[in-house]
Design a protein around this motif. Structure first.
Motif, PDB file in Angstrom:
ATOM      1  N   PRO A 112      11.773 -11.261  -8.458  1.00 49.07           N
ATOM      2  CA  PRO A 112      11.103 -12.551  -8.643  1.00 49.07           C
ATOM      3  C   PRO A 112      12.096 -13.618  -9.101  1.00 49.07           C
ATOM      4  N   PRO A 113      11.994 -14.851  -8.588  1.00 47.01           N
ATOM      5  CA  PRO A 113      12.893 -15.923  -9.048  1.00 47.01           C
ATOM      6  C   PRO A 113      12.846 -16.119 -10.556  1.00 47.01           C
ATOM      7  N   SER A 114      11.699 -15.839 -11.180  1.00 46.23           N
ATOM      8  CA  SER A 114      11.574 -15.993 -12.629  1.00 46.23           C
ATOM      9  C   SER A 114      12.414 -14.978 -13.385  1.00 46.23           C
ATOM     10  N   ASP A 115      12.900 -13.949 -12.693  1.00 46.34           N
ATOM     11  CA  ASP A 115      13.750 -12.941 -13.322  1.00 46.34           C
ATOM     12  C   ASP A 115      15.236 -13.200 -13.061  1.00 46.34           C
ATOM     13  N   LEU A 116      15.541 -14.363 -12.501  1.00 46.47           N
ATOM     14  CA  LEU A 116      16.932 -14.747 -12.267  1.00 46.47           C
ATOM     15  C   LEU A 116      17.346 -15.802 -13.282  1.00 46.47           C
ATOM     16  N   LEU A 117      18.559 -15.651 -13.805  1.00 42.97           N
ATOM     17  CA  LEU A 117      19.167 -16.642 -14.671  1.00 42.97           C
ATOM     18  C   LEU A 117      20.377 -17.184 -13.915  1.00 42.97           C
ATOM     19  N   VAL A 118      20.339 -18.467 -13.568  1.00 43.08           N
ATOM     20  CA  VAL A 118      21.354 -19.066 -12.692  1.00 43.08           C
ATOM     21  C   VAL A 118      22.270 -19.963 -13.524  1.00 43.08           C
ATOM     22  N   MET A 119      23.548 -19.588 -13.587  1.00 41.25           N
ATOM     23  CA  MET A 119      24.531 -20.325 -14.378  1.00 41.25           C
ATOM     24  C   MET A 119      25.488 -21.060 -13.452  1.00 41.25           C
TER      25      MET A 119
END
Length: 334
Positions: free
Chosen positions: A48-55
């Motif tokens: 799920p996109p909500s489980d991605l942390l994008v730095m």
């Protein structure tokens, strides 16, 4: 090619004996990559996109963008820290912070320079958002008990039967844990009563001070060298880098104690860190991982443990769990 039953224990395959690994000298065996490429769509699990942390880091000297994508750990592991991380990302807390430590064959660490490196003389620390949890050390592990539903018994077994079944199916070949396995796509250690996440290459953990401090999640690091398994159960693992690790592992090493940058100009600025579903761009980055309960993953794991493709001469006959990275792929966003 030998067919592997879907119900065959993955770790029995990983620990296959050399005799099994070399049973056919003339047979052709696909490489691990070839096995993964042949995996059916049904064996891939969407993240799920909500489980991605994008730095997003500041562009490099040539103006190239640098993005690092982290998958957050699923329940039941490390959820107190992950709730904090979600709050920090929503508050844009990391915007304007930096990568402050790069220690060779160990970790890259980022966050507030005043917190990360107090010896730098920067005593002022960035205020944290309200409402962050203080997570107890007990949450480095989760309580785990083998259930009767996991076992092929036709009647309720006694405790000794449960113990015998556990020992038979949890292959104790790991130095750092009585048993290792994959759970929901993640490598974990396990004993009779507890499970915990494992520090492999690319694992993301929470920086902290001396016990009983466990860190808030504001200071994070990722492993860029040999798997630092001695950190297991001592620091919270909250995720893993699934794309862009090269933007961290290739950074110049810090010359200060523990690899901290003594020269503030060497720090790499962080322009933003957002959850995948909060990015301005649409669609959000989309990824899938190979189902670790699938027969194709068992075949892949066996191939990693026993390389029989043409380049290799002697199959190893086993593998460290960190040498069986769970395949992750980018897919088209919705």
């Amino acid at each position: 090619m030998r067919k592997i039953s879907a119900v065959t224990s993955t770790f029995a395959l990983l620990m296959a004996t050399p005799a099994i690994a070399q049973d056919t000298e003339t047979a052709e065996y696909p490489s691990p990559n070839a096995i993964v490429e042949a995996a059916p769509a049904s064996d891939w699990v969407k993240i799920p996109p909500s489980d991605l942390l994008v730095m997003d880091l500041a562009p490099d000297a040539e103006g190239n963008e640098r993005r690092v994508v982290i998958q957050l750990m699923p329940e039941p592991f490390s959820q107190g820290w992950i709730r904090n991380i979600r709050k920090l990302a929503a508050a844009h807390w990391w915007d304007g912070t930096s990568i402050n430590r790069v220690q060779d064959n160990y970790v890259v660490q980022w966050g507030d320079a005043g917190y990360d490196n107090p010896e730098s003389g920067e005593t002022e620390q960035k205020a944290l958002p309200d409402g962050l949890e203080t997570v107890p050390e007990s949450d480095y592990v989760v309580e785990t008990h083998i259930t009767i539903r996991e076992m092929p018994f036709t009647h309720k077994p006694d405790a000794q039967k449960i113990r015998e079944y556990a020992l038979q199916h949890w292959v104790p070949r790991d130095i750092y844990a009585p048993s290792v396995r994959f759970q929901k796509g993640w490598p974990v250690g396990r004993n009779d009563t507890q499970s915990w996440p494992i520090h492999c290459y690319g694992a993301v953990g929470v920086g902290r001070n001396y016990s009983p401090d466990t860190g808030s999640g504001a200071e994070l690091y990722t492993a860029i060298g040999h798997a630092p398994r001695h950190l297991d159960r001592n620091i919270a693992v909250v995720g893993r880098v699934i794309e862009g690790i090269e933007h961290l592992s290739s950074l110049p090493r810090g010359k200060g104690q523990l690899g901290f940058y003594e020269d503030a100009s060497k720090r790499v600025p962080i322009t933003s860190i957002r959850l995948g579903d909060a990015l301005a761009e649409k669609p959000a980055p989309a990824f899938e991982y190979l189902d670790t309960n699938s027969a194709i993953f068992a075949q892949y794991a066996d191939a990693r443990a026993n390389r029989r493709d043409p380049f290799f001469i002697v199959p190893a006959g086993g593998a460290d769990i960190c040498n069986i990275p769970v395949p992750v792929r980018r897919v088209s966003g919705e």
